[in-house]
Design a protein around this motif. Structure first.
Motif, mmCIF file in Angstrom:
data_model
loop_
_atom_site.group_PDB
_atom_site.id
_atom_site.type_symbol
_atom_site.label_atom_id
_atom_site.label_comp_id
_atom_site.label_asym_id
_atom_site.label_seq_id
_atom_site.Cartn_x
_atom_site.Cartn_y
_atom_site.Cartn_z
ATOM 1 N N ARG A 26 -4.871 -12.151 -18.766
ATOM 2 C CA ARG A 26 -3.616 -11.692 -19.576
ATOM 3 C C ARG A 26 -2.669 -12.992 -20.093
ATOM 4 O O ARG A 26 -1.933 -12.833 -20.632
ATOM 5 N N THR A 27 -3.173 -14.183 -19.553
ATOM 6 C CA THR A 27 -2.243 -15.449 -19.654
ATOM 7 C C THR A 27 -1.988 -16.106 -21.154
ATOM 8 O O THR A 27 -1.439 -16.595 -21.459
ATOM 9 N N ALA A 28 -3.158 -15.867 -22.008
ATOM 10 C CA ALA A 28 -3.095 -16.454 -23.422
ATOM 11 C C ALA A 28 -1.905 -16.617 -24.008
ATOM 12 O O ALA A 28 -1.568 -17.615 -24.564
ATOM 13 N N ALA B 140 -4.779 -5.502 -23.250
ATOM 14 C CA ALA B 140 -3.537 -4.410 -22.973
ATOM 15 C C ALA B 140 -2.600 -5.317 -22.196
ATOM 16 O O ALA B 140 -1.327 -5.126 -22.815
ATOM 17 N N MET B 141 -2.827 -5.924 -21.192
ATOM 18 C CA MET B 141 -1.661 -6.490 -20.342
ATOM 19 C C MET B 141 -1.077 -7.679 -21.051
ATOM 20 O O MET B 141 -0.098 -8.237 -20.611
ATOM 21 N N SER B 142 -1.959 -8.254 -21.716
ATOM 22 C CA SER B 142 -1.330 -9.600 -22.650
ATOM 23 C C SER B 142 -0.482 -9.132 -23.601
ATOM 24 O O SER B 142 0.419 -9.874 -24.179
ATOM 25 N N VAL B 143 -0.548 -7.981 -24.420
ATOM 26 C CA VAL B 143 0.239 -7.616 -25.549
ATOM 27 C C VAL B 143 1.828 -7.416 -25.122
ATOM 28 O O VAL B 143 2.542 -8.019 -25.970
ATOM 29 N N PRO B 144 2.428 -7.014 -24.222
ATOM 30 C CA PRO B 144 3.831 -6.899 -24.065
ATOM 31 C C PRO B 144 4.375 -8.581 -23.602
ATOM 32 O O PRO B 144 5.276 -8.622 -24.388
#
Length: 309
Positions: free
Chosen positions: A135-137, A56-60
């Motif tokens: 979330r860093t990908a 979820a945090m990676s999506v933005p």
């Protein structure tokens, strides 16, 4: 397998590992013969195939990169922080460090978020959780054409919530490894050591050496970013394909969704989107109402903007 397929594998590998591990979070390690199932969390928080805070945090970040926004620009980072805060309003799955930072913010402001992250670190004496590397990908995909900028962005975005240098180092290492694998098809987690320099590079080299001789279950403090990364790398080193990597990460126990998400992002770059079984891909979904196909589209759009020409 081309660059786009490997980039899609990054986001899908992260989300699939995340969703697979959700059912096993904070449980002890599983025996090698116990099947790992995409069953969702026991209770009501996550349905089968639903990703957690890791994805979820990676999506933005992925959405911003797909739209062509500069992830180092202040207005982009303000927007990302705002999206994180919007997600947090309805989420019951927020890491302690991130939650403490958000509690200090009154508006979506990246500079204020980084200052709050430092404040929490100074008050508690620690902020080395795994909540920024998970979330860093997407950051790696946004800088396929800019290795130096990637190292700066990985650390900058980590510090929006996690001030501890270990968290920033882990994001730099993992992002540079993902970038290298997407571009070349070769796994090499040490390509980023030069970006750390000096004592940090020597320390992380030894930590990676240690991981390569162990299994994920040997890293039980995997809420700490160092052991989360070690657990993920050990799963990749021992795994024979993407499914095996993700299952090994989950069998390690404790923070299973995060370790599997971290492992999945790098292993997904190596094995590509085709490494994910159709029965998993068909049900992977999560905030903000996206599916695996939506993540694949985001990855392809990022590559179209940032692939090396």
């Amino acid at each position: 397998m081309d660059v786009t397929d490997r980039a899609v594998g990054v986001l899908l590998g992260c989300a699939t590992g995340d969703a697979l591990g959700a059912a096993y979070e904070f449980q002890p390690p599983l025996a090698p013969d116990v099947p790992v199932e995409m069953r969702g969390e026991r209770g009501t928080r996550f349905a089968p195939g639903e990703w957690t805070d890791d994805t979820a945090m990676s999506v933005p970040l992925a959405q911003a990169a797909a739209a062509g926004r500069d992830l180092l620009a202040r207005d982009t980072l303000d927007w990302v922080v705002g999206e994180w805060m919007r997600w947090a309003e309805t989420s019951s799955d927020i890491g302690a460090q991130t939650k403490n930072v958000f509690a200090r913010l009154r508006e979506p402001d990246a500079k204020a978020a980084a200052a709050a992250g430092r404040e929490v670190h100074e008050l508690t004496g620690r902020s080395g959780g795994n909540g920024s590397v998970m979330r860093t990908a997407p950051v790696a995909l946004a800088f396929l054409d800019d290795e130096r900028g990637l190292a700066e962005a990985a650390r900058t975005i980590s510090r929006l919530t996690h001030f501890d240098p270990d968290a920033g180092d882990a994001c730099v290492l993992w992002c540079l490894a993902i970038r290298h694998t997407v571009l070349t098809g070769q796994l090499d987690v040490r390509v980023g050591l030069g970006a750390l320099g000096g004592e940090a590079a020597e320390r992380w080299s030894l930590l990676l050496d240690d991981a390569e001789g162990k299994q994920p279950s040997d890293f039980q403090r995997n809420g700490w970013v160092v052991e989360a990364l070690q657990g993920a790398w050990s799963a990749i080193c021992a795994g024979v394909d993407l499914v095996d990597v993700l299952e090994r990460a989950v069998r390690g126990g404790n923070d299973t969704d995060t370790v599997a998400a971290i492992a999945g992002s790098l292993a997904g770059a190596a094995y590509g989107a085709g490494g994910i079984p159709t029965q998993w891909r068909d049900i992977v979904h999560g905030w903000p109402g996206l599916t695996a196909d939506d993540l694949a589209d985001l990855a392809a759009r990022i590559v179209s903007r940032h692939a090396v020409r």
